[in-house]
Design an enzyme around this catalytic site. Sequence first.
Site, PDB file in Angstrom:
ATOM      1  CG  HIS A 154      -3.926   2.641   1.270  1.00 37.40           C
ATOM      2  ND1 HIS A 154      -2.796   2.983   1.980  1.00 37.40           N
ATOM      3  CD2 HIS A 154      -3.491   2.045   0.128  1.00 37.40           C
ATOM      4  CE1 HIS A 154      -1.731   2.636   1.287  1.00 37.40           C
ATOM      5  NE2 HIS A 154      -2.115   2.069   0.159  1.00 37.40           N
ATOM      6  CG  HIS A 191      -4.750   1.281   5.737  1.00 34.92           C
ATOM      7  ND1 HIS A 191      -5.694   2.179   6.153  1.00 34.92           N
ATOM      8  CD2 HIS A 191      -3.824   2.012   5.062  1.00 34.92           C
ATOM      9  CE1 HIS A 191      -5.367   3.386   5.753  1.00 34.92           C
ATOM     10  NE2 HIS A 191      -4.221   3.329   5.098  1.00 34.92           N
ATOM     11  CG  HIS A 238       0.733   4.683  -0.006  1.00 34.94           C
ATOM     12  ND1 HIS A 238      -0.272   4.646  -0.944  1.00 34.94           N
ATOM     13  CD2 HIS A 238       0.306   5.554   0.960  1.00 34.94           C
ATOM     14  CE1 HIS A 238      -1.256   5.450  -0.559  1.00 34.94           C
ATOM     15  NE2 HIS A 238      -0.924   6.016   0.583  1.00 34.94           N
TER      16      HIS A 238
HETATM   17 MN    MN Z   1      -2.772   4.503   3.762  1.00 29.70          MN
END
Ligand code: MN
Length: 257
Positions: A69, A73, A79
């Site tokens: 990250h 990005h 995530h």
């Molecule tokens: Mn991120």
Amino acid sequence: MSVLESFGSALLTGNVKVIDLTHTLDPEFPVLVLPPEFGQCEPFRIEEVSKYDERGPAWYWRNFSCNEHTGTHFDAPVHWVTGKDVPNGSVDTIRPDHFIRPACVMDFSKEAAADEDFILTAEHIKVWEAEHGAIPADHWVLFRTDWSKRSGLEYANVREDGAHTPGPDTSAVRYLVEERNVHGLGVETIGTDAGKGGAFDPPYPAHNILHGAGKYGLQCLRNLDQLPAKGAVIVSTPLKIKDGSGSPLRVLALVDG
Ligand code: MN
């Protein structure tokens, strides 16, 4: 001509223009800083291996390292804990056609200039839709704040009481996901959530709700001021990192010339 023959021709004649929405990967580019009890995101790092010298007389190359990250990005569903079981939710397994999608661009740069903690609500989005029409399904929503024109400490904008950056509240994210079934949310700041997003319910609603619904995030975008409200197509192909939660990437927008 086929659609793609026309498209190829339009690229060559300039009837379709390509706009780079990416910051340069640079060790100085700010990264997200979490409270000290958590693991930290490493910035971009680079080291020279050889440059036409005794280490390699005819070639130049470098090693680099970074967090998934870092810089401009892509956030994959895995995530966030809410997206951990989303099928094909890591960057290496996402359907490749998902990397090319149309976009709506919502300009709230004036509001963000007046208030560094500007919070985007569902009502703001409905006002935007009254002018531009409804956000179509499976489109990126790009939140223009002109934050990318800041640099240095003003970019992360962290003070003793935390980060001060604009972002959506829970009502905005729910509206985008539940009423509009968007593809994802792209922002100019370090995170898709506001600096104060940790105090919302649920905390970090953009990460929580978007990724739980299998949607994507794009962060640290720039040049959103060069895009139309509707009609751009975004090309965003993260690195194919095994089980990757995200990846730095080049983000391109195709627009009518
Ligand atoms: Mn991120």
